[in-house]
Design a protein around this motif. Sequence first.
Motif, PDB file in Angstrom:
ATOM      1  N   GLN A  74      43.107  29.077  40.597  1.00 21.89           N
ATOM      2  CA  GLN A  74      43.308  29.027  39.233  1.00 21.89           C
ATOM      3  C   GLN A  74      43.018  29.980  38.341  1.00 21.89           C
ATOM      4  N   ASN A 126      46.686  24.701  27.391  1.00 21.41           N
ATOM      5  CA  ASN A 126      47.921  24.665  27.951  1.00 21.41           C
ATOM      6  C   ASN A 126      47.933  24.906  29.375  1.00 21.41           C
ATOM      7  N   VAL A 127      46.842  24.347  30.082  1.00 24.73           N
ATOM      8  CA  VAL A 127      46.637  24.124  31.505  1.00 24.73           C
ATOM      9  C   VAL A 127      45.977  22.964  31.796  1.00 24.73           C
ATOM     10  N   ALA A 128      46.266  22.451  33.016  1.00 17.60           N
ATOM     11  CA  ALA A 128      45.611  20.984  33.499  1.00 17.60           C
ATOM     12  C   ALA A 128      43.979  21.337  33.477  1.00 17.60           C
ATOM     13  N   GLY A 129      43.429  22.528  34.157  1.00 13.86           N
ATOM     14  CA  GLY A 129      42.124  22.761  34.342  1.00 13.86           C
ATOM     15  C   GLY A 129      41.364  22.393  33.298  1.00 13.86           C
TER      16      GLY A 129
END
Lengths: 252, 252
Positions: free
Chosen positions: B161, B249-252
Amino acid sequence: MTIHLAESGDGAVLQPCSHDYQVNCGNCRLNSICLPLALESDDIQLLEDIIQRSKPLQKNQHLYREGDDFQSVYAVRSGTLKAYKTTDDGKEQVTGFYFPGEILGMDGISNNAHASSAKALETAAICEIPFTSLEKLSSLMPSLQRHFFQLMSREITEDQQLITLLSKNSADERVASLMLSISSRYARRKLSATQFRLPMSRVDIGNYLGLTVETVSRVFSRMQKMDILQVDNKEIRILDLPGLQKMANVAG
Amino acid sequence: MTIHLAESGDGAVLQPCSHDYQVNCGNCRLNSICLPLALESDDIQLLEDIIQRSKPLQKNQHLYREGDDFQSVYAVRSGTLKAYKTTDDGKEQVTGFYFPGEILGMDGISNNAHASSAKALETAAICEIPFTSLEKLSSLMPSLQRHFFQLMSREITEDQQLITLLSKNSADERVASLMLSISSRYARRKLSATQFRLPMSRVDIGNYLGLTVETVSRVFSRMQKMDILQVDNKEIRILDLPGLQKMANVAG
DNA sequence: CGACTACATTGATTCACATCAAGGTCGGGA
DNA sequence: TCCCGACCTTGATGTGAATCAATGTAGTCG
């Protein structure tokens, strides 16, 4: 989102194959890389019994896809694969290249689902190692358990190397480091460390290293002009290894 | 090369401590994070027997250093640590932050030597888990073996990630992602997900994210101006969680 | 064989972040 | 209390790599 036309109907499912490929761990040329264990020969036989060899993957075929149920880890017997993740906004991140003797798929253990996809960059033969069998065998064979812990730990340290590379190094240094890494992986297989063919495209290289194609291309041109590398499309010849190491500026 | 003045004479060596800290895995508030096992209570006792609790680490003290012999992995009981590598040319790369309930040190398994250093960002209490004992116990307890494989696999996916973040995301996205990650780690411990204190400096954040201090500072200012975050030195309050997620702008 | 497509190179321009520089703020110790 | 050093913020400027654009090259299929 590309559609993988090259992929056959049965997709990524590996069918155990009736015809023998005349390979087993005992005589495999790669076993010093893949399982450098001081294994007793009957221990090798036990491992042998759980490993499944299957028909080769064609170029662009997937071994597994992100989100697939995790069942096995895989050893590359021949050919090369790339592992990659697709981000939420559809971008692709190449997380690794896997050469003969190397193991992939371990990122699937934590969630019982593969965290990345793996596809063949060229025709590739694979050994499939069902994980539950491996777990059982590991309980019985301390050296195998140890070996597998070490393999996963190595994956961690290699990822950390890449993190450092991405975070701290210039385009020149990144490309030089990758060339050195590939070179040493060929050398480990007793192949030429100074002359080899890159199995991956410039796009893949750039993607892996956090660079654009254009930048990768420019770095190659620059290296060529400096007589460090001779580049003929995917054919690479290292002319000045110390120069390349100096350019990489890292131990890797 | 800094000299770590805060470090006491005995360095990183943890002395098993005679006085009890009134903690054991069975009653530890963190065990759902640290070992979410369906462990039988006598299994917990077996694990308990190999875990060593020792006197707390003071701020800036090292738990282990790059190159140290690998003996144990460690669970954080309280406080926070950072792991970092020193590159050949003397630069530092922060590879991770470790909060209570999290396990560190697994990168040392592959070479029997720690591949990174770990130091306390604030006073920290640690559980030491000698690795050879853990290995033996793992052979006997399939669920523990499985759990440990999963822990290592998770470390791999998290590193991947970070690789993606460094390779594909802007400064804004990187900082936002880290704030979300820290937030969810507080939430996991049943603490506030929207208001917390950062245990690390701006330098450490920048180093971890591949950015300079100045850039990190500017991103915080920007977020503050957009009413996404309220920043008072190390005190963070998330005012607009959806906004922060959008920024990441990311799932994390 | 020739044309199509994917891949690779090279040049011109732009831009996000680094670097350089200067103050500001906080916390610990005398 | 005041001073000092570590940490943080903000602004001005520079630069390495991205982006945009065009052309070149290799492998593939009708």
